[in-house]
Motif scaffolding. Structure first.
Motif, mmCIF file in Angstrom:
data_model
loop_
_atom_site.group_PDB
_atom_site.id
_atom_site.type_symbol
_atom_site.label_atom_id
_atom_site.label_comp_id
_atom_site.label_asym_id
_atom_site.label_seq_id
_atom_site.Cartn_x
_atom_site.Cartn_y
_atom_site.Cartn_z
ATOM 1 N N ALA A 1 0.824 -1.209 0.000
ATOM 2 C CA ALA A 1 0.000 0.000 0.000
ATOM 3 C C ALA A 1 0.861 1.263 0.000
ATOM 4 C CB ALA A 1 -0.927 -0.007 1.217
ATOM 5 N N GLY A 2 1.889 1.284 0.837
ATOM 6 C CA GLY A 2 2.772 2.444 0.915
ATOM 7 C C GLY A 2 3.556 2.649 -0.373
ATOM 8 N N LEU A 3 3.997 1.546 -0.983
ATOM 9 C CA LEU A 3 4.772 1.646 -2.226
ATOM 10 C C LEU A 3 3.933 2.250 -3.341
ATOM 11 C CD1 LEU A 3 6.649 -1.790 -2.303
ATOM 12 C CD2 LEU A 3 7.708 0.462 -2.170
ATOM 13 N N VAL A 4 2.691 1.765 -3.485
ATOM 14 C CA VAL A 4 1.832 2.284 -4.556
ATOM 15 C C VAL A 4 1.522 3.758 -4.294
ATOM 16 C CG1 VAL A 4 -0.399 2.067 -5.718
ATOM 17 C CG2 VAL A 4 0.854 0.008 -5.031
ATOM 18 N N ALA A 5 1.264 4.090 -3.021
ATOM 19 C CA ALA A 5 0.969 5.482 -2.688
ATOM 20 C C ALA A 5 2.174 6.377 -2.981
ATOM 21 C CB ALA A 5 0.570 5.597 -1.217
ATOM 22 N N ALA A 6 3.365 5.905 -2.621
ATOM 23 C CA ALA A 6 4.579 6.687 -2.885
ATOM 24 C C ALA A 6 4.724 6.928 -4.377
ATOM 25 C CB ALA A 6 5.803 5.961 -2.333
ATOM 26 N N ALA A 7 4.479 5.885 -5.165
ATOM 27 C CA ALA A 7 4.617 6.005 -6.615
ATOM 28 C C ALA A 7 3.574 6.960 -7.184
ATOM 29 C CB ALA A 7 4.479 4.632 -7.268
ATOM 30 N N SER A 8 2.362 6.921 -6.646
ATOM 31 C CA SER A 8 1.323 7.778 -7.225
ATOM 32 C C SER A 8 1.567 9.243 -6.863
ATOM 33 C CB SER A 8 -0.073 7.314 -6.803
ATOM 34 O OG SER A 8 -0.211 7.458 -5.424
ATOM 35 N N GLY A 9 2.401 9.488 -5.864
ATOM 36 C CA GLY A 9 2.781 10.859 -5.537
ATOM 37 C C GLY A 9 3.766 11.465 -6.532
ATOM 38 N N ILE A 10 4.435 10.625 -7.316
ATOM 39 C CA ILE A 10 5.456 11.148 -8.235
ATOM 40 C C ILE A 10 5.189 10.778 -9.689
ATOM 41 C CG2 ILE A 10 7.332 11.307 -6.546
ATOM 42 C CD1 ILE A 10 8.334 8.564 -7.546
ATOM 43 N N GLY A 11 4.143 10.029 -9.965
ATOM 44 C CA GLY A 11 3.875 9.637 -11.345
ATOM 45 C C GLY A 11 2.731 8.649 -11.413
#
Ligand SMILES: Cc1cc2nc3c(=O)[nH]c(=O)nc-3n(C[C@H](O)[C@H](O)[C@H](O)COP(=O)(O)OP(=O)(O)OC[C@H]3O[C@@H](n4cnc5c(N)ncnc54)[C@H](O)[C@@H]3O)c2cc1C
Lengths: 258, 328
Positions: free
Chosen positions: B26-36
């Motif tokens: 969940a954190g990984l996908v959220a981190a990614a959606s913050g930058i692209g």
């Protein structure tokens, strides 16, 4: 069997560790340098195997500034047969990629059946070098082992991964890393310290390994900013006078922590 | 900020031995959606990828690449690296995010070495500026904040487990099956996996909002139960010092510190822990620290917001009853 153990000089974790705010590199003058404890445990695995198998050759290897030679020599005093020290000012700011390429070149040059490293250094805490080396050396990786069995043709062990315990094995040559579940290392004794002075200690440069440290055609990971956080300060300290538990409960309630 | 809103960010989502996405997902996908645009890669046994893909979409993945293979169960690291390499080739990501778990580190490391991509490890966050993706690190127990970036090309980032609180919005499931050519790279064999038998309803240590940790001061494995009792009263995860782990009071995966887990909870309670620098390195970024130690000079008090000089066996039971009292 030839075992290469990777060791690292790190700032003593018992001291305050500093980063240089200009370069982002470890401020080596700020704390006592020591051999990383996890590297000592890795060396212990190799030495224990050598104790039981006379035809074992143990090499300690490190990429570190010239000043680290004394620390690396401790590996010889503990019982390793020889040392390879990759010392080159051009490597001072090496990122993980350059570090792995340089170590892999040195490991190839020395020759190996097994490379043993710690799972995480106490300064960089990267934990990716063992797998990077395995890829570059085209051999299997078995990392974060909590037990290790070495035979003539294979290495196997147990690793604690998230959600389970795994048994793994790999044919040699291979790269393994170990965790601090493995035993503490032996202390160098007087005989070992004296013998270390006569053991082969090779110092090599990046050029000796065919490595071009300033190769700008390779992509690098660089530090773009660094900031020091103010240290934490102490809050309230009370002495328990029969109400210590109640006072903590009050603190938790006041601060909406329960 | 929104210069390249659609830059693909490749996210490797690990699966647990029983076929669920790892809690890091969940954190990984959220981190990614913050930058692209987050493109998730799942690697699973044949027939098992669709359920993982659905979970990934629910966590906010725009696209899910599904690699189905039997080798991931029998070979360590390499099948995942092969899948990651195939996915990267397909989508040309601006960054590749992988969990900083034991397996994640290996996969990221081999992938970076294979592709020559720079790697940033143990990031606690990612962001972007005009020039690309930045990885944020908390170094030396949180004493320094460091930012790193790639000189060019995609940056591989391993993200500390539990460090990302943000969550992305669910998206419709868009799965594509990914063809993975085997590299033939040598790998270790997985002989067996035993799922952990710890049947605990307690929160996971990594990412926990509250942590209660015990040290050598608890004196024995039996008496360590007091730490667990307080943890349950607070709904907290259980942590420990290395001395407590070495003494066999609790399993090693509960160790907090330099060579254990780094936590950053709202509340950290240290019981019978001296506060050695290596322990502090894993907990001193906690918002609130409470310590109980019978030695008034214990270094843990230097970082405690509320410290009680006293015996844990007197103070903690009283605290537990005070908390129970309040609940009634
Ligand atoms: C390379 C390296 C890495 C390390 N990594 C870690 C790490 O990740 N995590 C970690 O924790 N340590 C780590 N250590 C070890 C660290 O240096 C300490 O040895 C360890 O943290 C001590 O644990 P402790 O506080 O439980 O034990 P001690 O230091 O023995 O402290 C026990 C404390 O309990 C108190 N006490 C005793 N009885 C009572 C009582 N009845 N009531 C109240 N208080 C009581 C004592 O006053 C004392 O302060 C590392 C060390 C090295 C060299």
């Amino acid at each position: 069997m030839k075992i290469i153990v990777l060791v690292k000089e790190v700032p003593d974790t018992y001291g305050e560790r500093k980063l240089d705010l200009e370069t982002g590199l470890a401020d080596r003058a700020a704390s006592e340098p020591v051999l990383d404890e996890i590297g000592e445990r890795a060396l212990e695995v190799a030495l224990a195997h050598a104790d039981a198998h006379a035809d074992t050759e143990v090499v300690v290897m490190s990429m570190a500034p010239e000043s680290a030679a004394t620390t690396i020599r401790k590996g010889l005093a503990m019982g390793a047969g020889s040392a390879v020290h990759i010392a080159d000012p051009g490597l001072a700011a090496a990122d993980l990629g350059l570090t792995a390429r340089t170590l892999a070149a040195a490991i190839r040059r020395t020759g190996f059946d097994l490379v043993i490293t710690g799972n995480l250094s106490t300064d960089g805490s990267g934990g990716v070098i063992p797998a990077m080396l395995a890829e570059l050396l085209e051999v299997p990786n078995a990392t974060a082992l909590t037990s290790v069995e070495i035979t003539d043709g294979s290495v196997s062990g147990t690793r604690d991964v998230d959600g389970g315990t795994m048994r793994v094995s790999a044919p040699l040559p291979a790269v393994v890393s170990i965790t601090e579940a493995l035993p503490d290392a032996r202390f160098p004794n007087f005989k070992g310290i004296m013998a270390a002075k006569k053991k082969p200690f090779e110092t090599v440069s990046a050029a000796d390994l065919g490595i071009e440290p300033e190769d700008l055609s390779a992509a690098w990971s660089i530090m773009t900013a660094i900031a020091e956080k103010p240290p934490r300060t102490a809050g309230t300290k009370i002495t328990d006078e029969g109400d210590g538990g109640t006072r903590i409960a009050e603190f938790l309630i006041e601060n909406r922590l329960v | 900020m929104t210069d390249h809103p659609a830059a693909p960010i490749l996210v490797l989502l690990e699966a647990t031995p029983d076929g669920e996405l790892a809690t890091s997902a969940a954190g990984l996908v959220a981190a990614a959606s913050g930058i692209g645009a987050p493109v998730a890669l799942v690697v699973a046994a044949p027939g098992r990828a669709q359920s993982l893909a659905e979970q990934a979409a629910a966590l906010g993945a725009e696209r899910v690449l599904a690699a189905e293979t039997t080798s991931a169960q029998s070979e360590l690291t390499v099948p995942h690296v092969d899948a990651l390499a195939a996915a990267a080739k397909l989508i040309a990501p601006e960054a590749v995010l992988v969990s900083n778990s034991i397996d994640g580190r290996d996969i990221a490391g081999r992938f970076a070495a294979r592709t020559g991509a720079p790697i940033a490890v143990d990031a606690v966050g990612v962001s972007r500026d005009d020039e690309g993706v930045l990885a944020h690190h908390s170094v030396h127990g949180g004493a320094y904040n460091v930012v790193s970036a790639a000189t060019f090309g995609p940056l591989v980032v391993t993200v500390r487990q539990g460090a990302i609180d943000a969550r992305a919005e669910a998206r419709p499931v868009a799965t594509e099956s990914l063809e993975v050519p085997a590299s033939g790279a040598a790998s270790a064999t997985i002989e067996s996996v035993e799922p952990v038998t710890e049947t605990s309803s307690r929160p996971e240590l990594r990412g926990a909002k509250r942590v209660v940790s015990g040290g050598r001061g608890l004196g024995s494995a039996e008496k360590f139960a007091l730490v667990e009792e307080l943890a349950d009263a607070l709904g907290a995860a259980v942590g420990a010092s290395r001395a407590a782990v070495d003494a066999g009071y609790i399993q090693a995966n509960h160790q907090v510190g330099q060579t254990g887990v780094s936590v950053s909870p709202q509340l950290y309670v240290a019981l019978g822990i001296s506060g050695a620098i290596q322990h502090k390195a894993g907990m001193q970024t906690a918002k609130n620290i409470v310590a109980v130690n019978k030695d008034p000079d214990a270094p843990i008090f230097e970082v405690a917001d509320f410290g009680v000089v006293g015996d844990v066996f007197a103070v903690v039971p009283q605290l537990i009853s005070a908390l129970a009292e309040r609940k009634r």
